[in-house]
Scaffold this motif. Structure first.
Motif, PDB file in Angstrom:
ATOM      1  N   GLU A 182       0.832  -1.209   0.000  1.00 45.05           N
ATOM      2  CA  GLU A 182       0.000   0.000   0.000  1.00 45.05           C
ATOM      3  C   GLU A 182       0.863   1.253   0.000  1.00 45.05           C
ATOM      4  O   GLU A 182       0.505   2.260  -0.628  1.00 45.05           O
ATOM      5  CB  GLU A 182      -0.936  -0.017   1.209  1.00 45.05           C
TER       6      GLU A 182
ATOM      7  N   GLU B 295       2.004   1.662  -3.585  1.00 42.33           N
ATOM      8  CA  GLU B 295       0.886   2.131  -4.418  1.00 42.33           C
ATOM      9  C   GLU B 295       0.609   3.606  -4.178  1.00 42.33           C
ATOM     10  O   GLU B 295       0.427   4.384  -5.130  1.00 42.33           O
ATOM     11  CB  GLU B 295      -0.359   1.303  -4.118  1.00 42.33           C
TER      12      GLU B 295
ATOM     13  N   LYS C  68       1.216   6.619  -6.833  1.00 41.46           N
ATOM     14  CA  LYS C  68       0.015   7.362  -7.211  1.00 41.46           C
ATOM     15  C   LYS C  68       0.204   8.864  -6.999  1.00 41.46           C
ATOM     16  O   LYS C  68      -0.250   9.678  -7.814  1.00 41.46           O
ATOM     17  CB  LYS C  68      -1.178   6.862  -6.390  1.00 41.46           C
TER      18      LYS C  68
ATOM     19  N   VAL D  38       0.675  -5.182  -9.675  1.00 36.39           N
ATOM     20  CA  VAL D  38       1.667  -4.482  -8.857  1.00 36.39           C
ATOM     21  C   VAL D  38       3.022  -4.489  -9.549  1.00 36.39           C
ATOM     22  O   VAL D  38       3.735  -3.477  -9.572  1.00 36.39           O
ATOM     23  CB  VAL D  38       1.771  -5.116  -7.455  1.00 36.39           C
TER      24      VAL D  38
END
Length: 368
Positions: A235, A238, A242, A280
């Motif tokens: 996470e 990510e 992002k 991923v």
């Protein structure tokens, strides 16, 4: 407090549910006329208190209570009966209260207040406010670390996989049939169901030791993981990718490179994670490529190109770009050594040779 009601008389269940709603402080999440179904519910759901009739066919309430407390030693028992001769036996097994039918609302209020003052119930009511600095690492292998940074020991491999599976779905409720199909595809429904119940019980026990109040929720034949406070390496990657903007900062590149220790659950044989693993991986490779184009720091750029080569060691272009970087920075020996390693890898694994573009670059490097 979450409660279930157990009585072989349907009318008695309905009356007690109405009284509980009128008194307040208790949420009835299930009513059972079959004590064996109630025991199954105690195993599968987060239940604080069971209102239990004593005189029932098949197995009486006293034996049912003993079984329930063996399944979940945190559950509280309130006996509800038309007979007072069982009172001594009831309190011998640590029942919270003993209500005689017909139940009066004022008497039920006292029972609920007694429950709320019970230390374990008070702890449960405040657990959701606690901070759980536990962490999941799932890039490479898969492991859960407690607040002390120690890896959690799982009772069985399937308990670990069940946790990974439910966490993978990020709180989404998954039907028990789908879980059994994904985790026990080769077993019959009855055998898979038994293993699922056992794994859920072991998972709840493990997570409760970490002070999670209701770690596994069960409703409408669906299970969901309720541990939102956990952080994870995937996470973080990510989120970092992002929120990145060009030019990408060296600090972010360093963090991503350090965090990505392998593909998502890559060391685990979890086939259900393959699609997300691919996403991923592709996201990470795109980040490396974009970062390489923007990077002005030659040392960091070298690390990015090395990582791209690691991610796809059979591709000529990845080897070519890294060799070209070595040549441009004057490290000819590294470029030549890389070519030889690449040539050997292709011959051994694919029985192929490097393409003409990379061979030409090697010849140029050899002449320098």
């Amino acid at each position: 407090m979450r409660a279930i009601l157990v009585d072989d008389e349907e009318m008695a269940l309905d009356v007690l549910e109405i009284l509980c709603k009128e008194v307040g402080g208790v949420t009835v999440i299930g009513k059972y006329s079959n004590p064996f179904d109630a025991m199954k519910a105690v195993q599968e759901q987060e239940i604080d208190v069971v209102f239990l009739d004593i005189e029932m066919p098949g197995i009486n309430g006293l034996k049912t209570a003993e079984n329930m407390m063996q399944i979940n030693d945190h559950v509280h028992i309130v006996f509800v009966t038309a007979y007072n001769q069982y009172a001594v036996e009831a309190f011998e097994i640590n029942a919270i209260d003993y209500l005689l039918k017909p139940i009066r609302k004022e008497r039920l209020k006292k029972t609920i207040e007694r429950l709320r003052q019970t230390p374990t119930v008070q702890v449960e009511l405040h657990k959701e406010k606690e901070v759980h600095p536990a962490r999941i690492c799932c890039l490479g292998t898969f492991a859960l670390y407690d607040k002390e940074g120690q890896p959690v020991k799982w009772r069985t491999r399937k308990t670990k996989e069940l946790f990974a599976y439910l966490w993978y779905h990020r709180g989404q409720a998954i039907h028990r049939d789908k879980i059994m199909l994904d985790l026990w595809p080769d077993l019959s429904g009855e055998k898979a169901s038994s293993l699922l119940h056992t794994s859920v019980y072991q998972l709840r026990s493990t997570l409760k030791k970490m002070k999670f109040a209701q770690p596994v929720l069960f409703s409408d034949e669906k299970y969901a993981l309720n541990v939102q406070e956990l952080t994870s390496d995937v996470e973080e990657i990510e989120q970092g990718i992002k929120e990145s903007s060009t030019p990408i900062s060296n600090a972010l590149v360093e963090k991503i490179l350090t965090t990505y220790k392998g593909d998502y659950m890559g060391e685990e044989d979890f086939f259900w994670a393959s699609e997300y693993r691919k996403r991923v991986r592709e996201m990470y490779i795109r980040f490396l490529e974009v970062s390489t184009e923007d990077c002005q720091d030659q040392k960091i750029k070298e690390r990015l190109l090395q990582q791209l080569f690691v991610m796809d060691p059979y591709q000529d272009e990845c080897c070519y770009r890294l060799m070209n970087h070595y040549i441009s920075t004057g490290d000819i020996s590294k470029a030549v050594s890389l070519y030889h390693d690449f040539e050997e890898l292709l011959a051994r694994e694919l029985r192929e040779e490097p393409g003409p573009k990379i061979r030409e670059l090697y010849i140029q490097a050899s002449r320098l």
